[in-house]
Design a protein around this motif. Structure first.
Motif, short mmCIF file in Angstrom:
data_model
loop_
_atom_site.label_atom_id
_atom_site.label_comp_id
_atom_site.label_asym_id
_atom_site.label_seq_id
_atom_site.Cartn_x
_atom_site.Cartn_y
_atom_site.Cartn_z
N PHE A 1 0.79 -1.10 -0.07
CA PHE A 1 0.08 -0.17 -0.21
C PHE A 1 0.83 1.37 0.01
CE2 PHE A 1 -4.53 -1.05 0.96
CZ PHE A 1 -4.64 -2.20 0.47
N TYR A 2 1.89 1.25 0.68
CA TYR A 2 2.69 2.40 0.90
C TYR A 2 3.56 2.52 -0.50
CZ TYR A 2 2.75 4.35 5.59
OH TYR A 2 2.12 4.89 6.74
N ASN A 3 3.91 1.54 -1.40
CA ASN A 3 4.48 1.45 -2.62
C ASN A 3 3.44 2.23 -3.75
OD1 ASN A 3 7.10 0.73 -1.73
ND2 ASN A 3 6.64 -1.21 -1.86
N MET A 4 2.46 1.69 -3.46
CA MET A 4 1.40 2.24 -4.32
C MET A 4 0.73 3.52 -4.12
SD MET A 4 -0.83 -1.52 -5.16
CE MET A 4 -1.92 -0.66 -5.78
N GLU A 5 1.21 4.31 -3.08
CA GLU A 5 0.78 5.52 -2.52
C GLU A 5 -0.63 5.56 -1.99
OE1 GLU A 5 1.46 8.46 -5.67
OE2 GLU A 5 3.70 8.27 -5.58
N LEU A 6 -0.87 4.30 -1.39
CA LEU A 6 -2.22 4.12 -0.98
C LEU A 6 -1.91 4.01 0.64
CD1 LEU A 6 -3.82 1.47 -3.37
CD2 LEU A 6 -4.41 4.09 -3.09
N SER A 7 -1.08 4.78 1.17
CA SER A 7 -0.92 4.62 2.73
C SER A 7 -1.92 5.02 3.57
CB SER A 7 0.07 5.55 2.75
OG SER A 7 -0.03 7.20 2.60
N ASP A 8 -3.08 5.91 3.09
CA ASP A 8 -4.09 6.22 3.87
C ASP A 8 -4.85 4.76 4.36
OD1 ASP A 8 -3.83 9.13 4.14
OD2 ASP A 8 -4.49 9.01 1.95
N TYR A 9 -4.71 3.83 3.48
CA TYR A 9 -5.48 2.60 3.56
C TYR A 9 -4.27 1.41 4.13
CZ TYR A 9 -9.18 5.31 1.38
OH TYR A 9 -10.09 6.18 1.04
N ALA A 10 -3.06 1.81 4.36
CA ALA A 10 -2.45 0.62 4.62
C ALA A 10 -3.00 -0.05 6.12
CB ALA A 10 -0.82 1.33 5.20
N PRO A 11 -3.06 -1.36 6.08
CA PRO A 11 -3.91 -2.16 6.92
C PRO A 11 -3.25 -1.74 8.60
CG PRO A 11 -2.51 -3.57 5.85
CD PRO A 11 -2.46 -2.22 5.16
N LEU A 12 -2.14 -1.83 8.68
CA LEU A 12 -1.44 -1.49 10.15
C LEU A 12 -1.92 -0.13 10.61
CD1 LEU A 12 1.90 -3.62 10.01
CD2 LEU A 12 -0.44 -4.41 10.99
N ASP A 13 -1.74 0.59 9.81
CA ASP A 13 -2.13 2.02 10.13
C ASP A 13 -3.46 2.42 10.60
OD1 ASP A 13 0.57 2.58 9.57
OD2 ASP A 13 0.14 3.65 7.59
N LEU A 14 -4.31 1.40 10.18
CA LEU A 14 -5.88 1.61 10.43
C LEU A 14 -6.17 1.07 11.94
CD1 LEU A 14 -7.54 0.15 7.16
CD2 LEU A 14 -7.17 2.53 7.68
N LEU A 15 -5.27 0.75 12.68
CA LEU A 15 -5.66 0.52 14.20
C LEU A 15 -5.48 1.88 14.76
CD1 LEU A 15 -6.24 -1.28 16.48
CD2 LEU A 15 -3.77 -1.71 16.83
N GLY A 16 -4.43 2.77 14.69
CA GLY A 16 -4.38 3.82 15.39
C GLY A 16 -3.82 5.13 14.67
N LEU A 17 -2.54 4.74 13.75
CA LEU A 17 -2.04 5.99 13.05
C LEU A 17 -3.00 6.80 12.09
CD1 LEU A 17 0.73 7.07 12.58
CD2 LEU A 17 1.09 5.58 10.51
N TYR A 18 -4.17 6.30 11.86
CA TYR A 18 -5.11 7.22 11.02
C TYR A 18 -5.82 8.30 11.93
CZ TYR A 18 -9.01 4.85 13.84
OH TYR A 18 -9.81 4.45 14.67
N LEU A 19 -5.47 8.17 13.11
CA LEU A 19 -5.89 9.30 14.05
C LEU A 19 -5.48 10.50 13.91
CD1 LEU A 19 -6.31 7.11 17.36
CD2 LEU A 19 -8.01 7.72 15.76
N LEU B 1 -1.86 10.88 5.05
CA LEU B 1 -0.67 11.40 4.39
C LEU B 1 -1.29 11.93 3.12
CD1 LEU B 1 2.00 8.95 4.32
CD2 LEU B 1 1.72 10.86 5.78
N ILE B 2 -2.23 11.73 2.62
CA ILE B 2 -2.76 12.35 1.38
C ILE B 2 -4.25 13.21 1.71
CG2 ILE B 2 -3.97 11.99 -0.94
CD1 ILE B 2 -2.16 9.56 -1.25
N TYR B 3 -4.96 12.42 2.37
CA TYR B 3 -6.17 13.28 3.00
C TYR B 3 -6.84 12.61 4.23
CZ TYR B 3 -8.94 9.19 1.22
OH TYR B 3 -9.56 7.90 1.16
N GLN B 4 -7.52 13.34 4.90
CA GLN B 4 -8.14 12.88 6.11
C GLN B 4 -9.23 12.04 5.78
OE1 GLN B 4 -9.20 15.89 8.74
NE2 GLN B 4 -10.53 14.56 10.13
N GLN B 5 -9.33 10.82 6.59
CA GLN B 5 -10.39 9.90 6.34
C GLN B 5 -11.61 10.58 7.05
OE1 GLN B 5 -7.33 8.86 7.33
NE2 GLN B 5 -6.78 6.78 6.47
#
Length: 270
Positions: A210-228, A232-236
């Motif tokens: 996901f990071y290599n495809m520039e889809l870091s906003d949906y990287a699975p490990l980030d969806l536990l807490g880093l999304y808070l 990097l591109i837009y806010q969920q």
């Protein structure tokens, strides 16, 4: 009959030693997150160091918090191996003499989801109370760039306790999605180590992809807490995170049910 089977499955989950190991691991990860946020005894600013921010940091918002990297293993240990253990021991065949295999797999899926929900809500509630005892309260929650959460910011500023329930609920849905993935894998193999470890490896691989495809906003490990802290591109949006998890849960729930019933029909029949 489904209700009785569900009660049996819940009792089996709650009597397992893995429950206590998973609880210790989750508590240890939260404490590590609190220590990384502010060493105990050094939290002095109510706006920067209050217990709302501390809990969010330990949940995974903080760069040094390790919970996100361990969470898949915790959930797998808690509720990931029940189905595969039944297959290896032959307990599922015994159950089929009493109830239909359709009711069995439904009870298995529902009970794992209920156990994960109760477990995560309870442990995270305890750890929030712990944060309240260790970190200072605040007279008013402020938006501080780089410190306070960006996800659902208005809820955080206006209703901070509701916000804690919101992000804990997101963690619950994440856990149910992981448990359902484990049950799905159990329909494909009897190797218990594959069922327990494969989801963790898969999430790390997907994280890199996901990071290599520039889809870091949906990287699975980030969806536990880093999304808070905001993507990097837009806010969920507030609902985007639970919708993602509910979609994953629905997919693997249906896939598990269909593959399990197909395997039974192809093998022992009804």
């Amino acid at each position: 009959m489904l209700g009785s089977l569900l009660k049996v499955e819940l009792r089996r989950f709650l009597n397992r030693w893995q429950l206590w190991v998973a609880m210790c691991l989750l508590v240890a990860c939260f404490i590590q997150g609190y220590v990384a946020f502010r060493p105990f005894g050094l939290a002095i600013d109510q706006y920067h160091d209050n217990y709302f921010v501390a809990f969010s940091y330990a949940q995974g918002m903080g760069a040094e918090a390790i919970l996100a990297s361990v969470y898949p293993l915790i959930i797998s240990l808690l509720a990931g191996d029940s189905l595969v253990r039944d297959k290896r021991s032959g307990f599922d065949r015994y159950i089929f003499t009493r109830v239909s295999y359709r009711k069995y797999i439904l009870a298995k899926l529902l009970s794992s989801a209920i156990v994960v929900a109760l477990f995560v809500y309870l442990v995270e509630f305890i750890m929030f109370i712990f944060a309240m005892a260790v970190f200072p309260a605040t007279e008013k929650v402020l938006a501080i760039q780089g410190i306070t959460p960006v996800y659902a910011e208005q809820i955080f500023l206006s209703y901070p306790y509701l916000y804690i329930f919101l992000i804990t609920s997101n963690a619950v849905l994440y856990g149910i999605a992981l448990a359902t993935l484990c049950n799905f894998l159990a329909t494909l193999t009897k190797n218990i180590y594959v069922v327990l470890v494969a989801p963790w490896i898969l999430l790390f691989v997907m994280q890199l992809v996901f990071y290599n495809m520039e889809l870091s906003d949906y990287a699975p490990l980030d969806l536990l807490g880093l999304y808070l802290s905001g993507g990097l591109i837009y806010q969920q949006s507030t609902l985007e995170i639970p919708i993602i998890f509910l979609t994953v849960i629905a997919f693997f729930f249906l896939a598990t049910y269909l593959i399990f019933t197909w395997n039974i029909k192809r093998g022992i029949g009804k």
